[in-house]
Write a protein that holds these residues in place. Structure first.
Motif, PDB file in Angstrom:
ATOM      1  N   VAL A  98      78.829 -24.188 -30.472  1.00 56.89           N
ATOM      2  CA  VAL A  98      79.512 -24.136 -31.771  1.00 56.89           C
ATOM      3  C   VAL A  98      78.523 -24.434 -32.901  1.00 56.89           C
ATOM      4  O   VAL A  98      78.530 -23.769 -33.942  1.00 56.89           O
ATOM      5  CB  VAL A  98      80.700 -25.126 -31.797  1.00 56.89           C
ATOM      6  N   LEU A  99      77.652 -25.420 -32.690  1.00 59.00           N
ATOM      7  CA  LEU A  99      76.645 -25.727 -33.708  1.00 59.00           C
ATOM      8  C   LEU A  99      75.676 -24.556 -33.898  1.00 59.00           C
ATOM      9  O   LEU A  99      75.293 -24.235 -35.029  1.00 59.00           O
ATOM     10  CB  LEU A  99      75.877 -26.986 -33.329  1.00 59.00           C
ATOM     11  N   GLY A 100      75.306 -23.905 -32.822  1.00 58.46           N
ATOM     12  CA  GLY A 100      74.442 -22.737 -32.921  1.00 58.46           C
ATOM     13  C   GLY A 100      75.105 -21.595 -33.667  1.00 58.46           C
ATOM     14  O   GLY A 100      74.475 -20.925 -34.489  1.00 58.46           O
ATOM     15  N   PHE A 101      76.380 -21.374 -33.397  1.00 62.66           N
ATOM     16  CA  PHE A 101      77.126 -20.326 -34.096  1.00 62.66           C
ATOM     17  C   PHE A 101      77.229 -20.636 -35.585  1.00 62.66           C
ATOM     18  O   PHE A 101      77.101 -19.741 -36.424  1.00 62.66           O
ATOM     19  CB  PHE A 101      78.511 -20.165 -33.479  1.00 62.66           C
ATOM     20  N   ALA A 102      77.450 -21.911 -35.923  1.00 63.91           N
ATOM     21  CA  ALA A 102      77.513 -22.302 -37.327  1.00 63.91           C
ATOM     22  C   ALA A 102      76.174 -22.056 -38.017  1.00 63.91           C
ATOM     23  O   ALA A 102      76.123 -21.586 -39.155  1.00 63.91           O
ATOM     24  CB  ALA A 102      77.904 -23.772 -37.446  1.00 63.91           C
ATOM     25  N   LEU A 103      75.088 -22.327 -37.316  1.00 62.78           N
ATOM     26  CA  LEU A 103      73.762 -22.086 -37.875  1.00 62.78           C
ATOM     27  C   LEU A 103      73.523 -20.593 -38.086  1.00 62.78           C
ATOM     28  O   LEU A 103      72.984 -20.181 -39.121  1.00 62.78           O
ATOM     29  CB  LEU A 103      72.697 -22.670 -36.954  1.00 62.78           C
ATOM     30  N   VAL A 104      73.941 -19.767 -37.140  1.00 68.19           N
ATOM     31  CA  VAL A 104      73.787 -18.320 -37.279  1.00 68.19           C
ATOM     32  C   VAL A 104      74.607 -17.812 -38.467  1.00 68.19           C
ATOM     33  O   VAL A 104      74.137 -16.971 -39.244  1.00 68.19           O
ATOM     34  CB  VAL A 104      74.197 -17.606 -35.973  1.00 68.19           C
TER      35      VAL A 104
END
Length: 141
Positions: A67-73
């Motif tokens: 989820v954190l990676g998706f938010a960063l993307v």
């Protein structure tokens, strides 16, 4: 308990290598190696290593990382899209000297309001072309 022992052995091996490097009078490299070799013991002593190991085998933690990676993307892609559009924000006023844009997207007319040739605008345009003509004549064109 076993992770602490493994970290201690890893750090001892790293300190041994840094001593060998220091004997070759490469002190800066030896200090970097010593600093790196102390990291596993520090992680084991603070308990962070146990936290990392527990998180490695926890699917909920990995979902959180996703989820954190998706938010960063999303953040990076929004920033790139904004930069591609002209960036800076949507409420920015045009810089002085730039032509205004109407609501339909067409720019203001380039011709003077008098609607024709002559006047100061035509004289100013002739001055610009005279400079270009002088440069062309200078080069024999």
């Amino acid at each position: 308990m076993l992770t602490g022992l493994a970290c201690t052995l890893l750090s001892a091996a790293g300190l041994g290598v840094s001593l060998l490097v220091a004997k070759r009078r490469r002190y800066a490299t030896a200090m970097r190696l010593a600093a790196l070799s102390l990291v596993p013991v520090g992680l084991a002593m603070t308990g962070i290593l146990r936290l990392i190991i527990n998180m490695t085998f926890n699917p909920v933690a990995w979902a959180g990382v996703g989820v954190l990676g998706f938010a960063l993307v999303l953040f990076v892609s929004a920033r790139l899209a904004d930069r591609g559009r002209g960036g800076g924000g949507g409420d920015a006023q045009p810089a002085p000297g730039t032509p205004a844009v109407s609501a339909r997207g067409a720019s203001t007319p380039a011709l003077p309001a008098s609607g024709g040739k002559g006047g100061k605008a035509a004289a100013g345009g002739a001055d610009d072309f005279s400079d270009i003509e002088a440069i062309l004549k200078k080069h024999g064109i």
